[in-house]
Design an enzyme around this catalytic site. Sequence first.
Site, short mmCIF file in Angstrom:
data_model
loop_
_atom_site.label_atom_id
_atom_site.label_comp_id
_atom_site.label_asym_id
_atom_site.label_seq_id
_atom_site.Cartn_x
_atom_site.Cartn_y
_atom_site.Cartn_z
N ASN A 9 4.04 3.55 -9.42
CA ASN A 9 3.78 2.68 -8.27
C ASN A 9 3.32 3.56 -7.11
OD1 ASN A 9 3.82 0.87 -6.18
ND2 ASN A 9 6.06 0.65 -6.12
N TRP A 10 2.03 3.49 -6.83
CA TRP A 10 1.47 4.34 -5.77
C TRP A 10 1.78 3.78 -4.38
CZ3 TRP A 10 -4.16 5.49 -8.00
CH2 TRP A 10 -4.02 6.20 -9.19
N LYS A 11 2.35 2.62 -4.32
CA LYS A 11 2.69 1.97 -3.04
C LYS A 11 1.46 1.96 -2.10
CE LYS A 11 7.43 3.39 -3.62
NZ LYS A 11 8.77 3.29 -3.06
N HIS A 95 9.20 -6.37 -6.11
CA HIS A 95 9.63 -5.03 -5.72
C HIS A 95 10.53 -5.16 -4.49
CE1 HIS A 95 9.60 -0.93 -4.26
NE2 HIS A 95 9.21 -0.56 -5.46
N GLU A 97 10.78 -3.57 -1.86
CA GLU A 97 10.12 -3.45 -0.55
C GLU A 97 9.47 -4.78 -0.14
OE1 GLU A 97 7.79 0.07 -1.39
OE2 GLU A 97 9.63 1.25 -1.49
N GLU A 166 15.80 -1.45 -10.41
CA GLU A 166 15.59 -0.46 -9.36
C GLU A 166 16.65 -0.64 -8.28
OE1 GLU A 166 11.30 1.02 -9.26
OE2 GLU A 166 11.32 -0.83 -8.12
N GLY A 172 13.06 5.96 -3.29
CA GLY A 172 12.48 6.81 -2.26
C GLY A 172 13.51 7.61 -1.48
N SER A 211 13.83 7.16 -7.76
CA SER A 211 13.76 8.62 -7.69
C SER A 211 13.73 9.28 -9.08
CB SER A 211 14.92 9.17 -6.84
OG SER A 211 14.84 8.65 -5.52
N GLY A 232 7.93 5.86 -8.33
CA GLY A 232 7.23 5.79 -7.05
C GLY A 232 6.68 7.14 -6.65
N GLY A 233 7.41 7.83 -5.79
CA GLY A 233 6.93 9.09 -5.20
C GLY A 233 6.38 10.08 -6.21
C1 PEP Z 1 9.49 2.46 -6.62
O1 PEP Z 1 8.87 2.36 -5.58
O2 PEP Z 1 9.41 1.55 -7.45
C2 PEP Z 1 10.29 3.66 -6.84
C3 PEP Z 1 11.10 3.67 -7.85
O3 PEP Z 1 10.13 4.69 -5.95
P1 PEP Z 1 10.73 6.19 -6.07
O4 PEP Z 1 10.47 6.66 -7.47
O5 PEP Z 1 9.98 6.96 -5.05
O6 PEP Z 1 12.19 6.09 -5.78
#
Ligand code: PEP
Length: 250
Positions: A9-11, A95, A97, A166, A172, A211, A232-233
């Site tokens: 997920n590049w957000k 998600h 967010e 999640e 994040g 993460s 994500g990151g």
């Molecule tokens: C996400 O945004 O779905 C996510 C899991 O982010 P991160 O890996 O950065 O925690």
Amino acid sequence: MRRPMVAGNWKMHGTRASVAALIKGLGKQALPGGVDVAVFPPGVYIDQAIKGLQDKKVAVGAQNCAVEQKQGALTGEVSPEQFADVGCKLVLVGHSERRQMGETNEMLNRKFAVAQAAGLVPVLCVGETLEQRQAGETLEVVGQQLGSIIEAFGVEVFAKAVIAYEPVWAIGTGLTATPQQAQDVHAAIRAQLAAKDPEVAKGVRLLYGGSVKAANAVELFGMPDIDGGLVGGASLDADEFGAICRAAGN
Ligand code: PEP
């Protein structure tokens, strides 16, 4: 046997130049043949990602879609049919967010349904906040988020969907659920599905997100009900993401 999946997920990250560099980096990765790999770029870079990754067998998805299946008068929205039209295969639904921005289970039910009707695979994201975990409400919260879809459409819709657990407190933040914490929730999700249809429960892929990195992926993906990750990151770093994909192929 469930086929593992790793999705990035590049957000809201990237520019045309950085997306080109990331695609180039992904092109150099030895991605395991037995793992489904997907990325979710920001909408404006979807076409660039689809073109750049077409030889790499990396599916491209949308991070969100409208509550309406077809095109129409909905300023600022993109319908699932439009995402499918440009070559998207999947879409994230719910998600955290977006839930934090006010998306309710009712809205997400509609997004889930119109996404499937348009031929996209919804990746339903569920997860509890830190306060909810500390209050011992994790399974109740996750059960309600999942139950909302089951009650509206029946459990069969998960034959063509993916679920991502999640925990909000791990997204994040650098905090990761322990493999056992994640496994406990994944097992509860599968049991909730199995109570309605054991075959659907056995087949659905349950991804862990929060993460995930190359350093913790092997242990997480080694748990019996964790079928890969939503990343994500770490998905913004091609080498790191490639290593996570390879961890899912072990
Ligand atoms: C996400 O945004 O779905 C996510 C899991 O982010 P991160 O890996 O950065 O925690």
